[in-house]
Design a protein around this motif. Sequence first.
Motif, mmCIF file in Angstrom:
data_model
loop_
_atom_site.group_PDB
_atom_site.id
_atom_site.type_symbol
_atom_site.label_atom_id
_atom_site.label_comp_id
_atom_site.label_asym_id
_atom_site.label_seq_id
_atom_site.Cartn_x
_atom_site.Cartn_y
_atom_site.Cartn_z
ATOM 1 N N GLU A 289 0.828 -1.202 0.000
ATOM 2 C CA GLU A 289 0.000 0.000 0.000
ATOM 3 C C GLU A 289 0.867 1.259 0.000
ATOM 4 N N ARG A 290 1.985 1.199 0.681
ATOM 5 C CA ARG A 290 2.871 2.360 0.763
ATOM 6 C C ARG A 290 3.618 2.603 -0.554
ATOM 7 N N VAL A 291 4.073 1.531 -1.201
ATOM 8 C CA VAL A 291 4.965 1.665 -2.347
ATOM 9 C C VAL A 291 4.219 1.693 -3.684
ATOM 10 N N PHE A 292 3.144 0.903 -3.799
ATOM 11 C CA PHE A 292 2.552 0.659 -5.113
ATOM 12 C C PHE A 292 1.164 1.270 -5.326
ATOM 13 N N PHE A 293 0.636 1.952 -4.342
ATOM 14 C CA PHE A 293 -0.672 2.582 -4.516
ATOM 15 C C PHE A 293 -0.543 4.082 -4.268
ATOM 16 N N VAL A 294 -0.974 4.858 -5.247
ATOM 17 C CA VAL A 294 -0.984 6.312 -5.140
ATOM 18 C C VAL A 294 -2.439 6.755 -5.042
ATOM 19 N N ASN A 295 -2.799 7.274 -3.877
ATOM 20 C CA ASN A 295 -4.202 7.647 -3.634
ATOM 21 C C ASN A 295 -5.151 6.505 -3.980
ATOM 22 N N GLY A 296 -4.739 5.285 -3.620
ATOM 23 C CA GLY A 296 -5.595 4.118 -3.816
ATOM 24 C C GLY A 296 -5.541 3.511 -5.207
ATOM 25 N N THR A 297 -4.673 4.010 -6.088
ATOM 26 C CA THR A 297 -4.584 3.488 -7.449
ATOM 27 C C THR A 297 -3.231 2.838 -7.676
ATOM 28 N N LEU A 298 -3.236 1.660 -8.274
ATOM 29 C CA LEU A 298 -2.003 0.906 -8.489
ATOM 30 C C LEU A 298 -1.057 1.670 -9.407
ATOM 31 N N TYR A 299 0.215 1.676 -9.006
ATOM 32 C CA TYR A 299 1.241 2.461 -9.685
ATOM 33 C C TYR A 299 2.514 1.630 -9.704
ATOM 34 N N GLU A 300 3.223 1.631 -10.812
ATOM 35 C CA GLU A 300 4.449 0.843 -10.943
ATOM 36 C C GLU A 300 5.656 1.780 -10.885
ATOM 37 N N PRO A 301 6.241 1.984 -9.697
ATOM 38 C CA PRO A 301 7.291 2.997 -9.544
ATOM 39 C C PRO A 301 8.556 2.687 -10.326
ATOM 40 N N MET A 338 -10.343 -5.083 -0.582
ATOM 41 C CA MET A 338 -11.421 -4.696 -1.492
ATOM 42 C C MET A 338 -11.487 -3.185 -1.678
ATOM 43 N N LYS A 339 -11.173 -2.438 -0.645
ATOM 44 C CA LYS A 339 -11.137 -0.982 -0.775
ATOM 45 C C LYS A 339 -10.082 -0.562 -1.800
ATOM 46 N N LEU A 340 -8.905 -1.200 -1.733
ATOM 47 C CA LEU A 340 -7.837 -0.897 -2.687
ATOM 48 C C LEU A 340 -8.216 -1.322 -4.102
ATOM 49 N N LEU A 341 -8.774 -2.513 -4.232
ATOM 50 C CA LEU A 341 -9.132 -3.015 -5.550
ATOM 51 C C LEU A 341 -10.169 -2.123 -6.221
ATOM 52 N N SER A 343 -10.883 1.185 -5.597
ATOM 53 C CA SER A 343 -10.377 2.521 -5.945
ATOM 54 C C SER A 343 -9.410 2.450 -7.117
ATOM 55 N N SER A 344 -8.626 1.379 -7.186
ATOM 56 C CA SER A 344 -7.692 1.217 -8.291
ATOM 57 C C SER A 344 -8.425 0.924 -9.596
ATOM 58 N N ALA A 345 -9.427 0.034 -9.539
ATOM 59 C CA ALA A 345 -10.194 -0.308 -10.739
ATOM 60 C C ALA A 345 -10.952 0.893 -11.280
ATOM 61 N N GLU A 346 -11.369 1.778 -10.401
ATOM 62 C CA GLU A 346 -12.152 2.936 -10.827
ATOM 63 C C GLU A 346 -11.379 3.805 -11.823
ATOM 64 N N LEU A 389 -12.914 -7.497 -8.765
ATOM 65 C CA LEU A 389 -14.064 -6.942 -8.048
ATOM 66 C C LEU A 389 -15.207 -7.942 -7.924
ATOM 67 N N LEU A 390 -15.086 -9.070 -8.625
ATOM 68 C CA LEU A 390 -16.131 -10.100 -8.586
ATOM 69 C C LEU A 390 -15.813 -11.202 -7.574
ATOM 70 N N VAL A 391 -14.750 -11.007 -6.794
ATOM 71 C CA VAL A 391 -14.326 -12.063 -5.878
ATOM 72 C C VAL A 391 -15.303 -12.251 -4.727
ATOM 73 N N ASP A 392 -15.994 -11.182 -4.323
ATOM 74 C CA ASP A 392 -16.998 -11.315 -3.266
ATOM 75 C C ASP A 392 -18.089 -12.290 -3.708
ATOM 76 N N GLY A 393 -18.284 -13.339 -2.938
ATOM 77 C CA GLY A 393 -19.298 -14.326 -3.281
ATOM 78 C C GLY A 393 -18.799 -15.410 -4.210
ATOM 79 N N ALA A 394 -17.573 -15.292 -4.712
ATOM 80 C CA ALA A 394 -17.029 -16.323 -5.599
ATOM 81 C C ALA A 394 -16.595 -17.530 -4.778
ATOM 82 N N SER A 395 -16.613 -18.692 -5.410
ATOM 83 C CA SER A 395 -16.169 -19.896 -4.709
ATOM 84 C C SER A 395 -14.657 -19.850 -4.542
ATOM 85 N N PRO A 396 -14.146 -20.245 -3.379
ATOM 86 C CA PRO A 396 -12.701 -20.219 -3.137
ATOM 87 C C PRO A 396 -11.999 -21.310 -3.929
ATOM 88 N N PRO A 397 -10.687 -21.243 -4.044
ATOM 89 C CA PRO A 397 -9.942 -22.320 -4.709
ATOM 90 C C PRO A 397 -10.215 -23.650 -4.025
#
Length: 454
Positions: A289-301, A338-341, A343-346, A389-397
């Motif tokens: 979260e510290r290195v790869f997310f900028v304001n909740g969005t995935l970033y590749e430094p 899920m909060k990160l996923l 905001s990043s997907a948005e 974002l569809l993982v909620d309710g999905a069957s686990p491995p």
Amino acid sequence: MSSITRCLHLLCLAPAVVLGALEVDLNSKESIKNAAKQVAYDLMTYYHGNESGHVPGILPGPPPDGDYYWWQGGALWGAMVDYWHYTGDDTYNDVVFEALQFQVGDDEDYAPRNWSLSLGNDDQSFWGMSAMLAAENKFRDPPRDKPQWIALAQAVFNDQAAPDHYDGICGGGMRWQIAPTNKGYDYKNTIANGCFFNIASRLARYFNNETYAEWAIKTFDWIHDVGYIDEDWNVFDGGHVQYNCTDINKQQYSYNAAILLSGAGYMYEYTNGSKVWEDRINGLLDGMERVFFVNGTLYEPSCEGGFCTSDMLSYKGYVHRWLAVTTLTAPFTRDRIMKLLRSSAELAVKQCTGGANGRQCGFHWTTGVYDGQTGAGQEMNVLGALTSLLVDGASPPVTNSTGGTSIGNPNAGNPKTTLAQATPVTTGDKAGAGILTAFVLGTTITGVIFMALD
């Protein structure tokens, strides 16, 4: 089915191309699925292996013949297995099935001899992880006379657990490259060892087998103890054996941290919620979260603001997918991840406004504006963001005791000698781990190709 028939079949089943920016309501699963369907279509336009005259399983390449290396084909099929699992859309399943079977190689271990001049341990692992995912998601099993999904993952594990892969230099761990003549053979990096750790942890969980778990623990501990993970949970890239791996390249790549997090999630479940693995998951999440997310969005430094290789352009999709599955294996992470996923997907989908159809996706997400950089990696990234974002309710491995149907083989791959199993073998498809003590590379190296990065 002929190659031409397969191609026509794919186009007939694919959704009609709709002009206009990618639009999705992130509060609606149906809307997310519809958007994922469009992105999956756009992604598969980069694949030609189901057409006459092309090789099944691989994206165009490697350079200079195309932008993509062999491993990225394996990564693509993992993304498409997840796409089917989360959306229920089986449009591309025949293509995925053919691709994963075509590239198994002579020893059925995802080490084809015609790719040996550029074959890294991480390359092999990405195909093995996609086969593992097929077993965990109950993707259609191959006929009994064909390589089975879980056995393919075991074959990759067996190859890599052998002493000529997992040696004692630097106190353990694997080298980046497999062939001694390959550029990068003197480099032990996090992604090669992280993938091995990931496969071992998943096999431990799938078979409830302590031998695989011991290898997972040993590998994670080595990555940490050699200094590739520091006290602040920064995850570094690797070091060279001639310096005893102490010349650590402190470049940070998002998929390095994510592959460790995903494996730690499987170990958390395998150990019934061990505090050790809980702490490691929380630490890795803190670092990510510290290195790869900028304001909740995935970033590749490592490359945003500079030059990104075709490899780097695909990392964000893996991160989203591996974060998502961690919410299933380590449920205490759900709210945070899920909060990160979301905001990043948005912002990821907001910038999909390019290309001839007006919805092609770029690489830079933080601006929310299309950057003009299209490719298979960029589409894979956004597909991973949407399906996560569809993982909620999905069957686990699944495991072999919770509905898994894939048939295992503890001696799969190219073993010369095997050790006794850590747990008694009861049936062929529920056997424990087979550990190799020798491995002979199945090809004569006739040249060396220049790798993109060392």
